[in-house]
Design a protein around this motif. Structure first.
Motif, PDB file in Angstrom:
ATOM      1  N   ALA A  63       0.841  -1.135   0.030  1.00 34.77           N
ATOM      2  CA  ALA A  63       0.056  -0.091   0.005  1.00 34.77           C
ATOM      3  C   ALA A  63       0.937   1.201  -0.013  1.00 34.77           C
ATOM      4  CB  ALA A  63      -0.992  -0.229   1.225  1.00 34.77           C
ATOM      5  N   GLY A  64       0.247   2.511   0.131  1.00 31.23           N
ATOM      6  CA  GLY A  64       1.135   3.650  -0.057  1.00 31.23           C
ATOM      7  C   GLY A  64       1.394   4.212   1.246  1.00 31.23           C
ATOM      8  N   THR A  67       4.828   5.732   5.796  1.00 30.83           N
ATOM      9  CA  THR A  67       5.318   4.552   6.451  1.00 30.83           C
ATOM     10  C   THR A  67       5.755   3.431   5.834  1.00 30.83           C
ATOM     11  OG1 THR A  67       3.868   5.199   8.395  1.00 30.83           O
ATOM     12  CG2 THR A  67       5.009   3.163   8.540  1.00 30.83           C
ATOM     13  N   ILE A  68       5.045   3.136   4.757  1.00 29.30           N
ATOM     14  CA  ILE A  68       5.293   1.988   3.873  1.00 29.30           C
ATOM     15  C   ILE A  68       6.360   2.305   2.970  1.00 29.30           C
ATOM     16  CG2 ILE A  68       4.438   0.235   2.312  1.00 29.30           C
ATOM     17  CD1 ILE A  68       3.115   0.018   5.221  1.00 29.30           C
ATOM     18  N   HIS A 154       0.625  -2.992   4.858  1.00 29.08           N
ATOM     19  CA  HIS A 154      -0.074  -1.713   4.697  1.00 29.08           C
ATOM     20  C   HIS A 154       0.223  -0.651   5.672  1.00 29.08           C
ATOM     21  CE1 HIS A 154      -3.314  -2.667   7.105  1.00 29.08           C
ATOM     22  NE2 HIS A 154      -3.154  -3.704   6.978  1.00 29.08           N
ATOM     23  N   GLY A 155      -0.296   0.412   5.626  1.00 25.33           N
ATOM     24  CA  GLY A 155      -0.155   1.205   6.759  1.00 25.33           C
ATOM     25  C   GLY A 155      -1.768   1.400   7.392  1.00 25.33           C
ATOM     26  N   ILE A 156      -1.789   2.205   8.522  1.00 26.61           N
ATOM     27  CA  ILE A 156      -2.972   2.534   9.068  1.00 26.61           C
ATOM     28  C   ILE A 156      -2.987   4.064   9.310  1.00 26.61           C
ATOM     29  CG2 ILE A 156      -4.389   2.113  11.015  1.00 26.61           C
ATOM     30  CD1 ILE A 156      -3.149  -0.630  11.323  1.00 26.61           C
ATOM     31  N   GLY A 157      -3.942   4.633   8.938  1.00 34.43           N
ATOM     32  CA  GLY A 157      -3.860   6.250   9.265  1.00 34.43           C
ATOM     33  C   GLY A 157      -5.085   6.480  10.129  1.00 34.43           C
ATOM     34  N   MET A 162      -5.952  11.249   6.940  1.00 34.33           N
ATOM     35  CA  MET A 162      -6.053  10.735   5.532  1.00 34.33           C
ATOM     36  C   MET A 162      -6.979  11.235   4.574  1.00 34.33           C
ATOM     37  SD  MET A 162      -3.528   9.051   5.777  1.00 34.33           S
ATOM     38  CE  MET A 162      -3.614   8.453   4.108  1.00 34.33           C
ATOM     39  N   ARG A 165      -5.620  14.748   3.433  1.00 31.55           N
ATOM     40  CA  ARG A 165      -4.415  14.554   2.630  1.00 31.55           C
ATOM     41  C   ARG A 165      -4.891  14.069   1.318  1.00 31.55           C
ATOM     42  NH1 ARG A 165       0.042  10.539   4.884  1.00 31.55           N
ATOM     43  NH2 ARG A 165      -0.201   9.002   3.417  1.00 31.55           N
ATOM     44  N   ARG A 166      -5.877  13.240   1.220  1.00 34.49           N
ATOM     45  CA  ARG A 166      -6.316  12.883  -0.104  1.00 34.49           C
ATOM     46  C   ARG A 166      -7.282  13.883  -0.803  1.00 34.49           C
ATOM     47  NH1 ARG A 166      -7.003   6.815   1.994  1.00 34.49           N
ATOM     48  NH2 ARG A 166      -4.646   6.233   1.613  1.00 34.49           N
ATOM     49  N   ALA A 185      -7.561   2.528   6.210  1.00 37.31           N
ATOM     50  CA  ALA A 185      -6.509   1.661   5.791  1.00 37.31           C
ATOM     51  C   ALA A 185      -6.779   1.336   4.345  1.00 37.31           C
ATOM     52  CB  ALA A 185      -6.254   0.508   6.687  1.00 37.31           C
ATOM     53  N   PHE A 186      -5.856   1.290   3.310  1.00 44.95           N
ATOM     54  CA  PHE A 186      -5.745   1.085   1.925  1.00 44.95           C
ATOM     55  C   PHE A 186      -7.277   1.597   1.279  1.00 44.95           C
ATOM     56  CE2 PHE A 186      -7.700  -2.960   2.509  1.00 44.95           C
ATOM     57  CZ  PHE A 186      -7.322  -3.224   3.665  1.00 44.95           C
ATOM     58  N   GLY A 187      -7.716   2.686   1.743  1.00 45.40           N
ATOM     59  CA  GLY A 187      -9.062   3.324   1.017  1.00 45.40           C
ATOM     60  C   GLY A 187     -10.240   3.005   1.868  1.00 45.40           C
ATOM     61  N   LYS A 225      -1.539   7.750  16.211  1.00 43.54           N
ATOM     62  CA  LYS A 225      -2.262   6.715  15.622  1.00 43.54           C
ATOM     63  C   LYS A 225      -2.911   5.590  16.419  1.00 43.54           C
ATOM     64  CE  LYS A 225      -0.159   6.933  11.235  1.00 43.54           C
ATOM     65  NZ  LYS A 225       0.543   6.249   9.935  1.00 43.54           N
TER      66      LYS A 225
HETATM   67  C1  BG6 Z   1      -1.131   3.494   3.674  1.00 41.44           C
HETATM   68  C2  BG6 Z   1      -2.544   3.013   3.746  1.00 41.44           C
HETATM   69  O1  BG6 Z   1      -0.318   2.130   3.695  1.00 41.44           O
HETATM   70  O2  BG6 Z   1      -0.920   3.974   4.732  1.00 41.44           O
HETATM   71  C3  BG6 Z   1      -3.187   4.281   4.343  1.00 41.44           C
HETATM   72  O3  BG6 Z   1      -3.034   2.685   2.572  1.00 41.44           O
HETATM   73  C4  BG6 Z   1      -2.779   4.588   5.572  1.00 41.44           C
HETATM   74  O4  BG6 Z   1      -4.697   3.654   4.276  1.00 41.44           O
HETATM   75  C5  BG6 Z   1      -1.713   5.105   5.205  1.00 41.44           C
HETATM   76  O5  BG6 Z   1      -3.875   5.502   6.006  1.00 41.44           O
HETATM   77  C6  BG6 Z   1      -1.042   5.681   6.393  1.00 41.44           C
HETATM   78  O6  BG6 Z   1       0.069   6.743   5.757  1.00 41.44           O
HETATM   79  P1  BG6 Z   1       1.140   7.323   6.558  1.00 41.44           P
HETATM   80  O7  BG6 Z   1       2.013   8.474   5.718  1.00 41.44           O
HETATM   81  O8  BG6 Z   1       0.815   7.779   7.843  1.00 41.44           O
HETATM   82  O9  BG6 Z   1       2.159   6.076   6.609  1.00 41.44           O
END
Ligand code: BG6
Length: 254
Positions: A63-64, A67-68, A154-157, A162, A165-166, A185-187, A225
């Motif tokens: 995922a994006g 953190t990832i 994947h990350g969790i926001g 989020m 940011r989007r 998380a991932f949308g 978080k």
């Molecule tokens: C992504 C997830 O991996 O990380 C998102 O797809 C999540 O859903 C995001 O919210 C968190 O972003 P960051 O920048 O806090 O790591």
């Protein structure tokens, strides 16, 4: 001193595993809200966890997020030369290019000396374009790989962070707020009970697909978080959590 610190983190890990009802938690020292380098430590811990769980052939969906992106930065070639194919977990979610799954997936694959496939899908699609896009053979193929992945990272926001940011449209922003979403998380957006209250329409991994994936790793830290992590994990008990001390101390508190 170091041993004392390590055993303190072990106690935190065991405490969170019990409290959240998940089988594996890794806690790295520090709080990424305060110190940006802590994200790299989570990245390193994630890479180690991944390598322990690789098979001879792997499809890794990523995922994006920042953190990832740190996970990608810390990735290194596999000493056992196993086959690693990286794919983005989902299509566009409205992130800046450096935070997009495609970008991170390509970096991670290069650092791992593995292969990658990307999803070229616009962020927002009308229903008709969406239907015809998923019939495109090249996209269909990547979607097939995503659904067959052996590992997801994947990350969790925090939901509000989020959504802002989007650049979420006002009507969806309102929906997210009115439903008291706390995690994303991932949308997908989740309330405190871990229920989905909103989802961004895009191709690739859907929440229900996660259940069939052998190894799901969530990487998220920072005290801010904790609420999001707790909510998300309520309905995702087979997730491995990589976090930091900042989030861990909050998670253990109540
Ligand atoms: C992504 C997830 O991996 O990380 C998102 O797809 C999540 O859903 C995001 O919210 C968190 O972003 P960051 O920048 O806090 O790591």
């Amino acid at each position: 001193e170091i041993m004392k610190e390590v055993s303190g983190l072990k106690v935190l890990e065991a405490g969170i595993e019990e409290k959240l009802g998940i089988s594996k938690v890794v806690v790295v020292p520090g709080d990424s809200d305060q110190s940006p380098w802590v994200k790299k430590e989570m990245g390193r811990a994630c890479v180690n966890t991944m390598r322990k769980r690789f098979h001879d052939e792997n499809i890794i969906a990523v995922a994006g997020g920042t953190t990832i992106s740190s996970v990608a930065e810390m990735m290194k070639p596999d000493t056992k030369n196993r086959e690693l194919l990286f794919v983005p977990a989902r299509g566009g979610l409205g992130e800046k290019v450096q935070n997009q799954a495609n970008t991170i997936c390509a970096t991670m694959a290069e650092k791992a000396m593995g292969n990658y496939r990307l999803l070229h899908i616009p962020d927002s699609l009308s229903h008709e374009s969406y239907q015809s896009m998923i019939e495109e053979p090249s996209i269909k193929e990547v979607i097939g790989l995503i659904k067959n992945s052996s590992m997801v990272i994947h990350g969790i926001g925090d939901a509000k962070t989020m959504a802002q940011r989007r650049k979420t449209a006002p009507e969806n922003m309102q929906k997210i707020e009115q439903a008291h979403a706390v995690a994303e998380a991932f949308g997908y957006y989740f309330n405190e009970a871990g229920e989905v209250v909103h989802k961004v329409q895009t191709v690739g991994m859907q929440l229900a697909d996660l259940e069939k994936i052998e190894c799901v790793i969530a990487v998220a830290g920072g005290a801010s978080k904790a609420k999001a992590i707790r909510a998300y994990l309520k309905k995702a008990p087979h997730t491995i959590l990589i976090t930091d001390e900042g989030a861990a101390k909050e998670l253990i508190r109540e």
